[in-house]
Design a protein around this motif. Structure first.
Motif, PDB file in Angstrom:
ATOM      1  N   GLU A 320       0.843  -1.184   0.000  1.00 64.27           N
ATOM      2  CA  GLU A 320       0.000   0.000   0.000  1.00 64.27           C
ATOM      3  C   GLU A 320       0.886   1.244   0.000  1.00 64.27           C
ATOM      4  OE1 GLU A 320      -3.165   0.101  -0.250  1.00 64.27           O
ATOM      5  OE2 GLU A 320      -3.829  -1.936   0.197  1.00 64.27           O
ATOM      6  N   HIS A 331      -1.402   6.503   5.609  1.00 64.60           N
ATOM      7  CA  HIS A 331      -1.775   5.574   4.536  1.00 64.60           C
ATOM      8  C   HIS A 331      -2.931   6.142   3.731  1.00 64.60           C
ATOM      9  CE1 HIS A 331      -4.521   2.228   3.210  1.00 64.60           C
ATOM     10  NE2 HIS A 331      -3.424   2.022   2.494  1.00 64.60           N
ATOM     11  N   SER A 333      -5.383   4.773   0.691  1.00 62.67           N
ATOM     12  CA  SER A 333      -5.752   3.585  -0.063  1.00 62.67           C
ATOM     13  C   SER A 333      -5.799   3.890  -1.553  1.00 62.67           C
ATOM     14  CB  SER A 333      -7.114   3.065   0.403  1.00 62.67           C
ATOM     15  OG  SER A 333      -8.122   4.026   0.135  1.00 62.67           O
ATOM     16  N   GLU A 334      -5.785   2.814  -2.342  1.00 63.27           N
ATOM     17  CA  GLU A 334      -5.796   2.981  -3.780  1.00 63.27           C
ATOM     18  C   GLU A 334      -7.085   3.643  -4.260  1.00 63.27           C
ATOM     19  OE1 GLU A 334      -3.513   2.902  -7.059  1.00 63.27           O
ATOM     20  OE2 GLU A 334      -2.924   1.961  -5.150  1.00 63.27           O
TER      21      GLU A 334
END
Length: 726
Positions: A320, A331, A333-334
C-alpha cells in the motif's frame, strides 16, 4: 513518414587494393573501408527499416550478378555481396567476412554501376525513394567507357545519385594530387569523372577528404514534432463573445540531446554481464557471442518473528502507499488515491502580460517551443500575426497556462513575439517559467561594498577590488574576447566558437565507440576526434596574445601559489602563513592535551595537527570516542544524535588523512556493539542506521585508504543489523 533510402555500395576488391600507397601503413582497401564502415554503421545505428542498402563487390574472384546470369557480356568478376534490404548487426558481421582482397583486376567499374542501378530499380520500383550509388575504388582496373552516356541517362531517369570516392584520386579543390600516377589510373579517373559529370547529381571526390570528414559529427536530422494542436485563448470563449481564440500549433524549437542509452544483457556463453546497445530479438549477436536480455525481479520482505530467519516475503499486490508525515506514515488507499492527483484538461490560455523590462532571462526553466498558426487557416494566421505585432510594439511578453493533453502537468509559459522583421518568420517563442516551489532565493553579501555590523557601508576595503585591479581585470577580459578571434576563408575576423560548430563530446564520443565496436569488437577504440576537443581549452594563440594582460592582472590581484596540503603518518604538513609568523605563539596557546565536550571538533583537529607520535593520536581518539558515547547516552530521544554523528565524521576524516584507519574501525565496531546491546541508555539503533550508516560513516575500507585492510564486503557486513556484534 520517414524518408525511404536505397543505397548500394560498390567496393573494389581487386588485387591492387591490397597494396599500400602514399606512405600509408594500411592497404587501399582498409583505407577506403574506413569510409564505408562508418556509413554502414550509421545506418545500422539509425535502426530504420526504410533505410536500406546493398553491397556489390568489384573485381571478385567469382561472378554473381543478374546480368551475367542472363549471359550478358562485360559483367565478369562482379558479385552481389548483399541484396538491398535493412541492415542489421548479423548482416554486418557476414558482410565483413566477405570484404577481403581478391586476386583479379579485370572487373569493369561502370558495369558494376549498371548492376547496382538494376538492383535499385528492381527493389524500389516506382516508389518514392532517395536512391544512391557509392563507388569506392582506386582506379587500377580497366574501365570500358563506351556506354557512359547511356548509363548516365538511365541513372538520371531513375533519379539515382552517383558518388565516386577514389583512393588517391586528384582533387584540385581539396588540394591533393598523386605523383607518379600510372597512365591506366589517370585514364580511369577521366572516365569516371565523365560519367559523374553526365549525371544530374554526380560527385567525384578523393578518399583522403572523405576520411578526414568522418571525424566531423553528423547531427541527427529531425522532423517537426507537434506538441500541441488547438486554440490559444485570451479569456473564456464559452462565456464571453469578446474572448480571443486562435487555432495554433506548437513545436519544439530546442530539445535536449542525450547519449544513446545502454541496456543490461547477459553473455549466453560466458554467463557474464555486460553493457551494450539494445538489439532486436532476431539480431542478438555481437562479436560471435550471443546475448540475452535480462529481466529485473524484485522481492519485498517484512519482519515476521514466526517466519524462518525472521523475514517473510510479501507480494507486490499486498503493498500500500504511505506518505511520511512527521515521524509517522499516513496511509492512502488505492481507492482514495485519486484525491492526490490534480485533474487537468487540455488547454492553452493567456493569463496576462508583462513588459520586457520585468523579465529576467535566468528564470527560464527548460526547452524552447515555437507557436505558429494552424496550416491553411487564414483567419488564424491573421489573428496570430496581429497578436505578435501588438506584443512587439508595446514591448511585452504574454504569460500563458499550458496543458498539452488531458491529465498532463500544468506549465506556465512565457511567450515572446517574433514579428519576422529580420528573418521574415512570424511566430511566438515560449519557455517554461518556474513556480514558487522551484525558486531558490539564496542571499549573498554584495561584491561592490562591505556592510559593517553597525550598518555602515564601506566602499574601500581589503576585500574589495581597487582601481588598479578593476582596470587589470577589464583589460584581461577584453584581451580574451572570442567573438572575433577566429578568421574565415577570406581572412575576415569571425566568432571563435559558433554554436553550430560546438559539438557535445559525450554524445559523439559514445557514438564513435559504439560504431567502432559494432564494426570490429576486437580492435581498440581510437582517441576522441580533435574536433570534439577543439573548444575544451582556450586557444594557445589567444593566451600568448593576452600574456601581458595576464601578468598585470596577477600583480594587481597579488596572486600567490597556495602550498599543497600534505599528509604524513603522524602529522599533517600544516600550511604556514605567508608572513612566517607563528599564530599559535601569538595567541598564547600551547600544545593541547585534552579535549572538552563543548569544543570537541576544533580541539581534536588541533591535537592531531601537532601530534608527533602514535600515543598522542590514540589518546585524542579515545577522548573523542568518550565524548561521542556520552552524547548518545545523554541524548533525549535523538536530540544529540546529529552532534555525535558530526564528531564521528570528523574523526573518520582526520584518521583517513593521517593514514590511521585501524583506530577508527576499532572504535566503530565497539560503538556498534554498545548501541545494539543497549549500553548507551536503551534502544539506540536509530543512531546506527539513520546517522552512522545513513551518513556514510561506516568502516574505512581499502578503497578509502590504501593502508586499510578492510574490504567493501567486510564493511557491508559490519553495517548490517543482522551481522554478529563483534
Amino acid at each position: 513518414m520517414a524518408d525511404k533510402e536505397a543505397t548500394v555500395y560498390i567496393i573494389d576488391l581487386g588485387e591492387s587494393m591490397a597494396d599500400c600507397h602514399n606512405g600509408r601503413d594500411e592497404s587501399d582497401l582498409d583505407f577506403g573501408m574506413r569510409y564505408v564502415w562508418d556509413k554502414i554503421s550509421t545506418t545500422v545505428a539509425a535502426n530504420r527499416k526504410t533505410w536500406t542498402l546493398g553491397v556489390v563487390g568489384l573485381n571478385t574472384d567469382e561472378t554473381n550478378n543478374p546480368q551475367d546470369a542472363q549471359q550478358l557480356q562485360g559483367y565478369e568478376h562482379i558479385s552481389v555481396l548483399q541484396e538491398i534490404g535493412p541492415m542489421t548487426m548479423t548482416s554486418l558481421r557476414g558482410l565483413k567476412s566477405q570484404i577481403v582482397p581478391c586476386t583479379t583486376s579485370s572487373g569493369d567499374a561502370i558495369s558494376a554501376v549498371v548492376v547496382a542501378q538494376s538492383m535499385i530499380e528492381t527493389y524500389t520500383k516506382k516508389l518514392k525513394y532517395n536512391r544512391k550509388i557509392i563507388l569506392v575504388t582506386n582506379g587500377e582496373s580497366p574501365i570500358d567507357d563506351d556506354n557512359v552516356a547511356d548509363v548516365a541517362e538511365r541513372l538520371n531517369q531513375n533519379n539515382v545519385q552517383l558518388i565516386i570516392v577514389g583512393v588517391d584520386f586528384d582533387d584540385p579543390e581539396y588540394g591533393f594530387k598523386e605523383e607518379d600516377k600510372s597512365s591506366l589510373k589517370r585514364r580511369n579517373e577521366k572516365s569516371l569523372r565523365k560519367l559523374a559529370d553526365a549525371c544530374n547529381d554526380g560527385v567525384v571526390g578523393t578518399m583522403q577528404q572523405a576520411v578526414e570528414e568522418l571525424v566531423i559529427p553528423r547531427l541527427k536530422p529531425v522532423r517537426p514534432f507537434k506538441a500541441y494542436d488547438g486554440p490559444l485563448t485570451l479569456g473564456d470563449p464559452s462565456k464571453h463573445a469578446s474572448a480571443l481564440s486562435i487555432q495554433v500549433e506548437r513545436y519544439f524549437k530546442t530539445k535536449r540531446a542525450t547519449p544513446p542509452s545502454a541496456s543490461t544483457v547477459v553473455d549466453a556463453d560466458r554467463s557474464a554481464f555486460t553493457q551494450t546497445q539494445g538489439f532486436d530479438d532476431e539480431d542478438t549477436e555481437m562479436g560471435g557471442t550471443g546475448f540475452s536480455g535480462v529481466k529485473q525481479m524484485r522481492t519485498y520482505r517484512v519482519d515476521d518473528p514466526d517466519a524462518p530467519g525472521g523475514k517473510r516475503d510479501v507480494e507486490f499486490e499486498e503493498l500500500e502507499k504511505g506518505y511520511q508525515y512527521g515521524r509517522t506514515v499516513v496511509h492512502i488507499s488505492e481507492s482514495d488515491f485519486s484525491i492526490t492527483k490534480y485533474e487537468t484538461k487540455k488547454g492553452f490560455s493567456i493569463i496576462g502580460f508583462i513588459p520586457f523590462s520585468s523579465y529576467d532571462p535566468f528564470i527560464n526553466m527548460g526547452e524552447t517551443g515555437l507557436i505558429v498558426a494552424s496550416k491553411f487557416n487564414e483567419h488564424a494566421e491573421t489573428a496570430l500575426s496581429a497578436l505578435i505585432h501588438a506584443l512587439f510594439e508595446v514591448e511585452s511578453y504574454a504569460v500563458a497556462r499550458y496543458v498539452n493533453k488531458d491529465g498532463a502537468q500544468v506549465q506556465i509559459l512565457l511567450l515572446k513575439p517574433n514579428p519576422g522583421i529580420e528573418d521574415e518568420f512570424e511566430c511566438l517563442y515560449d519557455v517554461p517559467l518556474p513556480f514558487a516551489e522551484d525558486v531558490r532565493a539564496y542571499q549573498f553579501p554584495p561584491l561592490d561594498k562591505v556592510l559593517t555590523v553597525t550598518g555602515g557601508v564601506l566602499k574601500e576595503h581589503r576585500l574589495l577590488p581597487n582601481k588598479d585591479l578593476n582596470e587589470a581585470m577589464s583589460d584581461f577580459v577584453d584581451a580574451m574576447d572570442l567573438t572575433s578571434f577566429d578568421v574565415d576563408e577570406d581572412g575576415n575576423p569571425v566568432e571563435y566558437a559558433p554554436i553550430d560548430e560546438n559539438y557535445n563530446p559525450v554524445i559523439h564520443r559514445i557514438n564513435q565507440a559504439i560504431r567502432a565496436r559494432a564494426v570490429d569488437p576486437d580492435s581498440p577504440i581510437g582517441p576522441p576526434a580533435e574536433i570534439l576537443l577543439r573548444f575544451s581549452q582556450p586557444p594557445a594563440k589567444l593566451i600568448k596574445k593576452a600574456k601581458s594582460e595576464i601578468e598585470v592582472l596577477v600583480d594587481a590581484a597579488e596572486v600567490k601559489k597556495v602550498p599543497e596540503k600534505g599528509k604524513g603518518r603522524f602529522k599533517k604538513n600544516t600550511v604556514k602563513p605567508l608572513s612566517g609568523l607563528d599564530i599559535d605563539s601569538l595567541l598564547g596557546e600551547s600544545k593541547r592535551k585534552t579535549i572538552s565536550a563543548d569544543n570537541a571538533i576544533p580541539e581534536f583537529k588541533q591535537i592531531l595537527s601537532s601530534a608527533d607520535d602514535h600515543d598522542v593520536i590514540e589518546s585524542a581518539v579515545k577522548q573523542m570516542g568518550d565524548i561521542i558515547r556520552k552524547l548518545i547516552t545523554d541524548s533525549f530521544a535523538d536530540l544529540f544524535y546529529p552532534r555525535a554523528a558530526e564528531n564521528l565524521r570528523v574523526m573518520r576524516e582526520e584518521l583517513t588523512n593521517l593514514e590511521e584507519p585501524t583506530l577508527y574501525n576499532k572504535f566503530l565496531k565497539t560503538l556498534k556493539k554498545s548501541l545494539l546491546s543497549g549500553e548507551l541508555g536503551g534502544d539506540r539503533r536509530e543512531m546506527w542506521f539513520k546517522h552512522i550508516i545513513g551518513g556514510h560513516l561506516s568502516l574505512i575500507t581499502n578503497e578509502d585508504s590504501e593502508v586499510s585492510d578492510v574490504t567493501e564486503d567486510e564493511a557491508k557486513a559490519v553495517s548490517s543489523f543482522l551481522s554478529l556484534m563483534s
